[in-house]
Motif scaffolding. Structure first.
Motif, short mmCIF file in Angstrom:
data_model
loop_
_atom_site.label_atom_id
_atom_site.label_comp_id
_atom_site.label_asym_id
_atom_site.label_seq_id
_atom_site.Cartn_x
_atom_site.Cartn_y
_atom_site.Cartn_z
N ALA A 151 1.07 -1.16 0.15
CA ALA A 151 -0.04 0.12 -0.02
C ALA A 151 0.75 1.28 -0.14
O ALA A 151 0.60 2.15 -0.74
CB ALA A 151 -0.78 -0.10 1.31
N LEU A 152 1.97 1.13 0.59
CA LEU A 152 2.98 2.30 0.94
C LEU A 152 3.33 2.62 -0.51
O LEU A 152 3.52 3.72 -1.07
CB LEU A 152 4.09 2.15 1.71
N VAL A 153 3.67 1.45 -1.30
CA VAL A 153 4.11 1.65 -2.74
C VAL A 153 3.31 2.32 -3.74
O VAL A 153 3.52 3.31 -4.48
CB VAL A 153 4.75 0.30 -3.36
N PHE A 154 2.16 2.13 -3.71
CA PHE A 154 0.93 2.52 -4.42
C PHE A 154 0.62 3.87 -3.80
O PHE A 154 0.34 4.80 -4.75
CB PHE A 154 -0.34 1.53 -4.42
N ALA A 155 0.69 4.13 -2.70
CA ALA A 155 0.41 5.66 -2.32
C ALA A 155 1.57 6.91 -2.24
O ALA A 155 1.32 7.59 -1.98
CB ALA A 155 0.03 5.45 -0.84
N ALA A 156 2.84 6.22 -2.68
CA ALA A 156 3.92 7.15 -2.81
C ALA A 156 3.63 8.12 -3.89
O ALA A 156 3.89 9.26 -3.60
CB ALA A 156 5.30 6.42 -3.27
N PRO A 157 3.21 7.68 -5.13
CA PRO A 157 2.96 8.85 -6.14
C PRO A 157 2.14 9.99 -5.45
O PRO A 157 2.10 11.03 -5.90
CB PRO A 157 2.26 8.06 -7.39
N LEU A 158 0.92 9.60 -4.79
CA LEU A 158 0.16 10.37 -4.48
C LEU A 158 0.50 11.36 -3.26
O LEU A 158 0.33 12.70 -3.27
CB LEU A 158 -1.07 9.64 -3.96
N GLY A 159 1.49 10.84 -2.49
CA GLY A 159 2.23 11.57 -1.40
C GLY A 159 3.27 12.38 -2.20
O GLY A 159 3.25 13.88 -1.66
#
Length: 296
Positions: free
Chosen positions: A41-49
């Motif tokens: 989930a952190l990998v997928f949320a990285a672009p949003l962050g």
């Protein structure tokens, strides 16, 4: 008389075992799957962050090499530039109008058509259902020119109506609601019919309140597809006052490609409604998929 030797005391094994403390295996306070899902989930949320952090950076920090991972100070110049130097609020309103009307129409017409296919038997119902589902396999690139010609005949080109009318009802909405209606017990409807209720009254007073998970799923998926649509607005509208947010943001990005802070700020404003809509209906979305016959 000779005394008998004392018998050795026997140990009560069961009592001894009961007195000993029970050693339990240590249990994690969370599921072991979380050890895999959290990093994913952190990998997928990285672009949003990164998008969110870049929107509050200055252009100098964004263009610096190597790029800054954290802003030295929070700068809202990009947001101010977007709101003051573009028709951003107009584009946002257009997207909101188109998405809201499309969602409401899909819920209404999808409910009526889905209930008809689920509970009513008429001549050619199965063939009509199969034909409707077959249209889901046709790519949009094959239908956009006929759809454009129809909208032109109706005089809707370069208006918001051209973005709304082709999406008033979708085959997926009808199919998903039909599958959910089939999972509901007929006894509830039959009891209402005995009391003298019509089909429409049974639908809107009994079936619809029980179908909130499916309706929420249709609403969220329709909102996401309409809000994020770029291809059809690019064809159907020409004037900048009728642009949707996605189309306006694309042209804005092309005109101001050096002002990355403004571009990132516009993308944040675009993504925020979609993210809120999905998070708000996440539980009902999963519940609908697991109870409508679509699970694997």
């Amino acid at each position: 008389m000779k005394a008998q030797p004392a018998q050795p005391a026997r140990l009560d094994v069961s009592a001894t075992r009961a007195a000993l403390p029970v050693l339990r295996r240590p249990r994690l306070p969370f599921s072991p799957w979380h050890l895999l899902l959290v990093p994913l989930a952190l990998v997928f949320a990285a672009p949003l962050g990164w998008l969110l952090l870049s929107s509050v950076m200055s252009n100098a920090e964004i263009n610096r090499f190597p790029p800054a991972l954290w802003p030295s100070r929070v700068d809202f110049a990009g947001y101010r530039y977007v709101l003051e130097n573009a028709l951003f609020l107009r584009w946002f309103t257009n997207s909101l109008i188109v998405s809201a009307v499309t969602v409401v129409s899909n819920l209404l017409f999808g409910t009526l058509a889905g209930y008809a296919f689920a509970r009513m038997r008429f001549t050619g119902s199965r063939a009509l259902l199969a034909l409707m589902l077959a249209t889901m396999a046709i790519p949009f690139q094959l239908t956009m020119i006929p759809t454009f010609l129809v909208m032109k005949r109706l005089g809707l080109i370069d208006t918001l109506g051209a973005l709304i009318v082709p999406s008033l009802v979708t085959p997926f909405a009808v199919f998903l609601l039909r599958q959910f209606f089939l999972s509901l017990p007929r006894e509830l409807e039959e009891a209402a019919w005995i009391d003298g209720c019509s089909r429409l009254r049974v639908l809107f007073t009994i079936v619809v309140p029980l179908s909130r998970p499916a309706l929420s799923t249709v609403a969220v998926l329709t909102f996401l597809s309409t809000w994020n649509d770029l291809t059809w607005p690019l064809i159907a509208v020409n004037h900048d006052t009728t642009y949707t947010l996605q189309l306006g943001l694309t042209t804005f990005q092309g005109q101001h490609h050096t002002n990355w802070a403004a571009v990132m700020a516009g993308n944040v404003i675009t993504v925020l409604p979609v993210l809120l809509a999905f998070l708000g209906a996440q539980k009902t979305f999963v519940q609908s998929i697991t109870s409508s016959g679509l699970k694997g």
